[in-house]
Design an enzyme around this catalytic site. Structure first.
Site, PDB file in Angstrom:
ATOM      1  N   ASP A 177      10.748   7.354 -10.703  1.00 27.28           N
ATOM      2  CA  ASP A 177      10.351   8.714 -10.505  1.00 27.28           C
ATOM      3  C   ASP A 177      11.590   9.459 -10.690  1.00 27.28           C
ATOM      4  OD1 ASP A 177       7.397   8.413  -8.644  1.00 27.28           O
ATOM      5  OD2 ASP A 177       8.057   7.875 -10.800  1.00 27.28           O
ATOM      6  N   HIS A 228       5.563  13.437 -15.429  1.00 29.14           N
ATOM      7  CA  HIS A 228       5.374  13.281 -13.967  1.00 29.14           C
ATOM      8  C   HIS A 228       4.978  14.695 -13.442  1.00 29.14           C
ATOM      9  CE1 HIS A 228       5.418  11.716 -10.161  1.00 29.14           C
ATOM     10  NE2 HIS A 228       6.652  12.109  -9.744  1.00 29.14           N
ATOM     11  N   HIS A 232       5.360  19.254 -10.642  1.00 28.49           N
ATOM     12  CA  HIS A 232       5.238  18.542  -9.512  1.00 28.49           C
ATOM     13  C   HIS A 232       4.235  19.117  -8.539  1.00 28.49           C
ATOM     14  CE1 HIS A 232       6.176  15.494  -6.215  1.00 28.49           C
ATOM     15  NE2 HIS A 232       6.489  14.532  -7.438  1.00 28.49           N
ATOM     16  N   HIS A 327      13.007   5.543  -6.645  1.00 33.22           N
ATOM     17  CA  HIS A 327      13.643   6.916  -7.059  1.00 33.22           C
ATOM     18  C   HIS A 327      14.960   6.910  -7.445  1.00 33.22           C
ATOM     19  CE1 HIS A 327       9.961   7.906  -4.422  1.00 33.22           C
ATOM     20  NE2 HIS A 327       9.912   8.937  -5.550  1.00 33.22           N
TER      21      HIS A 327
END
Length: 360
Positions: A177, A228, A232, A327
């Site tokens: 991510d 994504h 966010h 991440h």
């Protein structure tokens, strides 16, 4: 469906304050989805599943510190910088152009044309998806075995949602991510290239705005780039379909402008927050929702796990069909990835792209 028409979007940089506030409230009792409290808490997962569903009792469920709830790191720090990309007049609840996701190979404009209604499995008329929580969570059993999720894999699959693969093959689906860039993405890409491993990178608007060359390299290296959302947000709090779609469309549009190619059809909800209506909405837009079955607290820049801690969590809880969430902002991940990939390979694991997970 997605078309090439530009929609107004609010700069990711201008949402820094929103990200920071949401970052402080993103901790859930079901796990970590890219961010959790600064101190790593071994929180109990109380996903209630019957023995018939999960094959284990609640007392056998283990602590879930090995996964996270989408990166608050992706949020708060995501707007450290950021320029207005087509300065927006609308908030995330504003209007949106009707567009459709398509495979990165491009060329297909609608869900019907892309897959064909007859080729796409439709849920039974009386099917109703039930999630144990709106925060993605896992329940772990014995080491090396697949965890249970908020719903059964076969139920999630009706809406093209996945968190784990076949338990009979030692396969890993590696995902990252990407909320912002802090110098760790390049060594991650280098390690993947060294091992010829193809991963999936889920990007937000800020990352696209500030690290376009890295996005281009991801494509050039043969990786999958997924959605994504642009800002966010907590997608489970967005009930308006146009606002929901806009968060996805704006990422797809900017990705197209940067790379000249179409974004993949893979979507990961920020923080793992979603409800059944969200999954249905993503499904109807042509997306495949990707959760995870293994992660650890790697997002906190002020409290990075050490080498041994990271290795222990990522090797003892690895399992056949694992969808691993890491991440790109983690200095530990950048440091250990080459060695970690070697270790997983020595354990007999191979790596496959998400396209093979979603075709199972």
């Amino acid at each position: 469906m997605r078309n090439g028409k530009s929609g107004s979007r609010k700069s990711a940089g201008k949402t820094a304050a929103v990200f920071a506030v949401m970052m402080m409230t993103a901790v859930t009792t079901t796990g970590v989805s890219g961010c959790q409290s600064a101190a790593e808490k071994e929180t109990e997962v109380s996903v209630k599943r019957t023995q018939a569903e999960a094959g284990r009792t609640d007392t056998e469920q283990l602590s879930a510190a090995a996964f996270d709830t989408e990166p608050d790191a992706d949020r708060a720090d995501a707007a450290q910088t950021g320029t207005d990309h087509k300065t927006a007049a609308a908030e995330t609840t504003g209007t949106v152009t009707e567009t459709q996701p398509q495979e990165s190979t491009g060329g297909v404009q609608t869900m019907t044309d892309e897959r064909g209604e007859s080729d796409r499995r439709q849920p039974p008329a009386d099917f109703e998806l039930t999630l144990a929580s709106e925060d993605w969570g896992l329940s772990f059993g014995e080491a090396g075995t697949q965890p249970g999720g908020n719903a059964l894999p076969e139920d999630l699959a009706w809406y093209d949602a996945y968190y784990v693969g076949d338990d009979s093959e030692k396969v890993i689906y590696l995902t990252f991510d990407c909320g912002y860039e802090n110098g760790n993405t390049e060594p991650i890409l280098d390690a993947l290239q060294k091992h010829n491993v193809k991963a999936a990178f889920f990007v937000v608007g800020h990352f696209l705005e500030t690290a376009p060359e890295l996005v281009k390299r991801m494509v050039e290296d043969g990786h999958t780039v997924g959605n994504h959302t642009y800002h966010h947000p907590d997608m489970s709090s967005i009930s308006d379909r146009e606002a929901f779609q806009k968060e996805l469309d704006d990422v797809a549009e900017l990705f197209r402008e940067i790379t000249g190619t179409e974004l993949s059809v893979y979507y990961r909800p920020p923080q793992g927050k979603c409800n059944a209506d969200n999954l249905k909405a993503a499904y109807e837009l042509g997306y495949k929702t990707i959760f995870w079955s293994l992660a650890y607290v790697d997002w906190d820049q002020n409290n990075q796990p050490g080498h041994d801690e990271a290795f222990d969590k990522l090797t003892t809880r690895i399992h056949p069909g694992a969808v691993v969430l890491l991440h790109n902002t983690s200095s530990t991940n950048a440091e250990i990835l080459d060695e970690l990939l070697t270790k997983w390979e020595e354990m007999g694991y191979t790596f496959k792209p998400l396209s093979e997970l979603t075709q199972l």
